[in-house]
Design an enzyme around this catalytic site. Structure first.
Site, PDB file in Angstrom:
ATOM      1  N   GLU A 172      10.971 -14.120 -24.229  1.00 49.78           N
ATOM      2  CA  GLU A 172      10.173 -14.250 -23.680  1.00 49.78           C
ATOM      3  C   GLU A 172       9.500 -16.457 -23.650  1.00 49.78           C
ATOM      4  O   GLU A 172      10.575 -16.795 -25.168  1.00 49.78           O
ATOM      5  CB  GLU A 172       8.298 -14.592 -24.320  1.00 49.78           C
ATOM      6  CG  GLU A 172       7.071 -14.986 -23.133  1.00 49.78           C
ATOM      7  CD  GLU A 172       6.063 -14.030 -23.692  1.00 49.78           C
ATOM      8  OE1 GLU A 172       6.204 -13.241 -23.736  1.00 49.78           O
ATOM      9  OE2 GLU A 172       4.935 -14.815 -23.787  1.00 49.78           O
ATOM     10  N   LYS A 214      -0.422 -12.504 -33.169  1.00 50.94           N
ATOM     11  CA  LYS A 214      -1.277 -13.199 -32.625  1.00 50.94           C
ATOM     12  C   LYS A 214      -2.511 -12.766 -32.264  1.00 50.94           C
ATOM     13  O   LYS A 214      -1.845 -11.083 -31.916  1.00 50.94           O
ATOM     14  CB  LYS A 214      -0.623 -13.730 -31.464  1.00 50.94           C
ATOM     15  CG  LYS A 214      -1.455 -14.210 -29.788  1.00 50.94           C
ATOM     16  CD  LYS A 214       0.463 -14.592 -28.803  1.00 50.94           C
ATOM     17  CE  LYS A 214      -0.369 -15.140 -27.450  1.00 50.94           C
ATOM     18  NZ  LYS A 214       0.142 -15.475 -26.273  1.00 50.94           N
ATOM     19  N   GLU A 272      -5.148 -14.722 -25.063  1.00 50.58           N
ATOM     20  CA  GLU A 272      -4.137 -14.380 -24.293  1.00 50.58           C
ATOM     21  C   GLU A 272      -3.595 -12.852 -23.827  1.00 50.58           C
ATOM     22  O   GLU A 272      -2.724 -12.252 -23.292  1.00 50.58           O
ATOM     23  CB  GLU A 272      -2.945 -15.089 -23.977  1.00 50.58           C
ATOM     24  CG  GLU A 272      -2.834 -16.643 -24.189  1.00 50.58           C
ATOM     25  CD  GLU A 272      -1.869 -17.329 -23.783  1.00 50.58           C
ATOM     26  OE1 GLU A 272      -0.887 -16.541 -24.081  1.00 50.58           O
ATOM     27  OE2 GLU A 272      -1.439 -18.494 -23.374  1.00 50.58           O
ATOM     28  N   ASP A 286      -1.519 -26.598 -25.592  1.00 44.43           N
ATOM     29  CA  ASP A 286      -0.153 -25.663 -25.278  1.00 44.43           C
ATOM     30  C   ASP A 286       1.430 -26.288 -25.152  1.00 44.43           C
ATOM     31  O   ASP A 286       1.688 -26.286 -24.491  1.00 44.43           O
ATOM     32  CB  ASP A 286      -0.367 -25.052 -24.398  1.00 44.43           C
ATOM     33  CG  ASP A 286       0.679 -23.368 -24.310  1.00 44.43           C
ATOM     34  OD1 ASP A 286       1.550 -23.340 -25.737  1.00 44.43           O
ATOM     35  OD2 ASP A 286       0.991 -22.601 -23.514  1.00 44.43           O
ATOM     36  N   GLU A 323       3.238 -25.465 -35.708  1.00 45.26           N
ATOM     37  CA  GLU A 323       4.225 -24.716 -34.666  1.00 45.26           C
ATOM     38  C   GLU A 323       4.095 -25.935 -34.182  1.00 45.26           C
ATOM     39  O   GLU A 323       3.946 -26.161 -33.075  1.00 45.26           O
ATOM     40  CB  GLU A 323       2.950 -23.190 -33.890  1.00 45.26           C
ATOM     41  CG  GLU A 323       4.107 -22.702 -33.370  1.00 45.26           C
ATOM     42  CD  GLU A 323       3.284 -21.606 -32.670  1.00 45.26           C
ATOM     43  OE1 GLU A 323       2.640 -20.555 -33.476  1.00 45.26           O
ATOM     44  OE2 GLU A 323       3.588 -21.472 -31.620  1.00 45.26           O
ATOM     45  N   GLU A 355       9.941 -24.605 -22.565  1.00 44.03           N
ATOM     46  CA  GLU A 355       8.997 -24.006 -22.135  1.00 44.03           C
ATOM     47  C   GLU A 355       8.325 -25.433 -21.121  1.00 44.03           C
ATOM     48  O   GLU A 355       8.549 -25.218 -19.752  1.00 44.03           O
ATOM     49  CB  GLU A 355       7.808 -23.364 -22.919  1.00 44.03           C
ATOM     50  CG  GLU A 355       6.692 -22.603 -21.665  1.00 44.03           C
ATOM     51  CD  GLU A 355       5.877 -22.402 -22.366  1.00 44.03           C
ATOM     52  OE1 GLU A 355       5.963 -21.878 -24.060  1.00 44.03           O
ATOM     53  OE2 GLU A 355       4.945 -21.573 -21.713  1.00 44.03           O
TER      54      GLU A 355
HETATM   55  C1  GCU Z   1       2.259 -20.510 -23.780  1.00 39.45           C
HETATM   56  C2  GCU Z   1       3.545 -19.611 -23.155  1.00 39.45           C
HETATM   57  C3  GCU Z   1       3.416 -17.836 -23.802  1.00 39.45           C
HETATM   58  C4  GCU Z   1       3.115 -17.396 -24.968  1.00 39.45           C
HETATM   59  C5  GCU Z   1       1.469 -17.992 -25.613  1.00 39.45           C
HETATM   60  C6  GCU Z   1       1.880 -18.342 -26.824  1.00 39.45           C
HETATM   61  O1  GCU Z   1       0.970 -19.509 -23.168  1.00 39.45           O
HETATM   62  O2  GCU Z   1       3.779 -19.535 -21.906  1.00 39.45           O
HETATM   63  O3  GCU Z   1       4.627 -17.369 -23.475  1.00 39.45           O
HETATM   64  O4  GCU Z   1       2.794 -16.594 -25.392  1.00 39.45           O
HETATM   65  O5  GCU Z   1       1.940 -19.488 -25.289  1.00 39.45           O
HETATM   66  O6  GCU Z   1       1.906 -18.827 -27.531  1.00 39.45           O
HETATM   67  O7  GCU Z   1       1.681 -17.461 -27.811  1.00 39.45           O
END
Ligand code: GCU
Length: 608
Positions: free
Chosen positions: A110, A231, A235, A314, A336, A342
């Site tokens: 990712e 996590k 999201e 972010d 972090e 990205e």
């Molecule tokens: C950002 C990123 C994701 C990732 C997320 C995270 O949103 O685009 O791909 O999973 O950060 O740090 O958990």
């Protein structure tokens, strides 16, 4: 990445048996007449001392991994031509210095820009042991000691905790151990539900027993596993909120399971409403983490570390330091960072991060930050980082995680010397290009703290309206009169999450540092900047300047004697960066001109 391992001539064809043995190999690689003794002093643990004796020989003393870090510090100095004092003592500032890989077990990464996963393929472990030893060596050489191998988004069936995978995970841990690197696994909070338990409620005894038994099994296989990375409620990932529990309930439950083995729970704080209605003006995404976590300050177990992204959004090109890092005084914290580019050019654009990190580390309070983590920029590409010059970010991250006082220019120069054989003027040219690359990128993409003008989803290239009517809470709200969000007391109130001195610095648009202006304020295009320019003129100027600087950068790169294959990759990526910098410049300037109707005072081309 590999350039300087080959320069050092370290033989990794066989696995070293221990950090001490590796330290000897490293020192033996210098030259036959290089004399150095090693002295293991267990009490020194990760720290080391280097003594330069009058007869020209060296003594490196340190604990088990300390001698290794000392050996690397010494040869880094020798090979980069740095003067060493007669005696040097060094201890890491942060006990956990982590790399977080966002690798999926299907082999994808990712936000990865350097090829597929170094560890996995087609749902299973799949790696080249030599490359693992090289990675161990990169990490040890700059003092990094924890490697989380799988994505924080744990996609089923990434069940590293299961019996089936543990023998292979343990074999991988064995490979990294002599490099002083401990593994960590990302875990899915709802994992018990895949094993016949109807809930993942952290207060449910069956859930607690499942995690206790799982931790026992995992630690039997890998007794020095650093812990689990989580996590949760972020999201779309599962978490304690589903059960009406808070994040201390969730993290502490896991912490109890790993505590008997000395394990840590690294719990990420990237929690916000990712289904926001763009019409809602009450919700301001950067405020979310503080609202969730600050009421829990002091309630987390001793072996929980809250891992906080450096900024409240972010990983944008410029964000203020997260208020959690300043205000959570009774909680163990990790900052972090993201080596993976990205939002910062996908390892196509040159973006050297250390100047940005220095600003962050300079603001961090001393006491309660116990760790640092960085999202990896590595992958299966031959050179590990896709763009050869992106390796400078991995290298300098390690140096800063060990010692945040490290000077940015020194660190970058050291990397250049260990990587290329350049004449001093070429070395200076490359160092200055790298050190200014972040500012240049910021200028042509999203200056003045505005952020988020990037194409949605893949996050490369300009799209100024791309996120405006989306769910992610990332809006600039540019209209024909004004741009930016008021985050002061008169606006969303975000600034009130900071200590008072900090609030004073940013509250008034007349005195707020320009670089953060549109992060904190909503201002008319006619607003007069400190240097007398209008805001709209400054927006135009920054974009034009960013593009001009990129052109100059391309000229310099063409003139430098990079060896192949680096040269070819560097120059072809530079062509793409140039093309994209022009796209950014023209699209963003046109966007603002169409809205504001303002002319560029210098009469440069902006499209109608
Ligand atoms: C950002 C990123 C994701 C990732 C997320 C995270 O949103 O685009 O791909 O999973 O950060 O740090 O958990």
């Amino acid at each position: 990445m590999k350039a300087w391992l080959s320069k050092l001539n370290i033989d990794l064809s066989a696995a070293p048996s221990s950090p001490e043995e590796l330290a000897r190999t490293v020192l033996a690689s210098v030259s036959p007449d290089f004399r150095c003794r090693i002295e293991t002093v267990p009490a020194l643990e990760e720290s080391f001392r280097i003594r330069n004796d009058p007869d020209g020989s060296f003594t490196v003393s340190g604990g088990g991994t300390g001698v290794l870090y000392g050996a690397f510090a010494l040869i880094r100095s020798v090979f980069s031509g740095k003067e060493l004092p007669d005696s040097l003592e060094s201890a890491p500032r942060y006990p956990l210095r982590m790399i977080n890989c966002w690798d999926n077990m299907d082999g994808s990464v990712e936000r990865g820009y350097s090829g597929s996963s170094l560890f996995f393929e087609a749902g299973a472990f799949h790696y080249d042991p030599l490359r693992m030893r090289e990675l161990g060596c990169f990490m040890a050489s700059v003092g990094l000691n924890v490697l989380c191998i799988n994505n924080v988004n744990v996609h089923f069936p990434a069940q590293l905790l299961l019996e089936d995978y543990l023998p292979e995970a343990a074999a991988l841990a064995d490979l990294f151990r002599p490099f002083g690197v401990r593994l960590m696994f990302s875990v899915d909070f709802s994992q018990p539900m895949r094993h016949g338990i109807p809930t993942a409620d952290p207060l449910d005894p069956a859930v607690q027993s499942w995690w206790n038994e799982t931790a026992a099994r995992v630690y039997r296989a890998i007794p020095d596993l650093a812990g689990f990375l989580v996590k949760a409620d972020s999201e779309g990932r599962p978490g304690p909120f589903t059960y009406g529990r808070n994040h201390a309930d969730g993290a502490n439950m896991l912490a109890r399971a790993v505590a008997p083995y000395g394990g840590k729970i690294v719990w990420r704080c990237f929690v916000y409403n990712c289904r926001q209605d763009w019409r809602d003006t009450k919700t301001d995404r950067p405020m979310a983490a503080w609202e969730h976590y600050s009421p829990l300050d002091g309630q987390f177990a001793d072996n929980v570390i809250l891992q906080v992204k450096h900024g409240p959004f972010d990983f944008q090109v410029r964000e203020p330091l997260s208020p959690l890092l300043l205000g959570m005084k009774h909680t163990n914290l990790a900052m972090e960072l993201q080596l993976a580019q990205e939002y910062t050019g996908h390892q196509i654009d040159i973006y050297t991060m250390i100047p940005m990190w220095k600003e962050l580390f300079d603001e961090l309070p001393e006491d309660h930050i116990m760790s640092v983590a960085a999202v990896s920029n590595l992958g299966r590409d031959d050179n590990y980082t896709g763009h050869p010059l992106a390796a400078v970010n991995f290298f300098t991250y390690g140096l800063l995680a060990w010692n945040p006082q490290t000077d940015a220019a020194d660190a970058v120069t050291e990397w250049i010397r260990l990587t290329y054989h350049f004449a001093p003027e070429d070395e200076r040219a490359l160092a200055s290009l790298l050190l200014s690359s972040r500012r240049t990128y910021e200028k042509y993409t999203a200056p003045l703290g505005i952020g988020w003008m990037v194409s949605p989803h893949d996050h490369y290239g300009p799209n100024p309206s791309g996120y405006e009517y989306d769910l992610w809470g990332t809006y600039h709200k540019a209209n024909r009169d004004a741009v930016g969000i008021d985050r002061t007391a008169s606006g969303t109130g975000y600034l009130l999450q900071y200590p008072e001195a900090y609030q004073h610095k940013y509250a008034d648009p007349e005195t707020c540092p320009d670089l953060y202006l549109l992060f904190y304020h909503r201002l008319p295009y006619s607003f007069r900047m400190k240097d007398g320019r209008t805001l709209i003129q400054r927006i135009y100027d920054d974009h034009f300047e960013g593009y001009e600087e990129t052109k100059a950068m391309a000229e310099i790169l063409r003139s430098l004697p990079f060896p192949e294959p680096d040269r070819n990759v560097i120059l072809s990526r530079m062509d793409r960066q140039l093309y994209d910098a022009k796209e950014w410049c023209d699209i963003i300037n046109t966007f603002f001109r169409r809205l504001s109707g303002a002319d560029d005072t210098h009469g440069r081309t902006i499209y109608d």
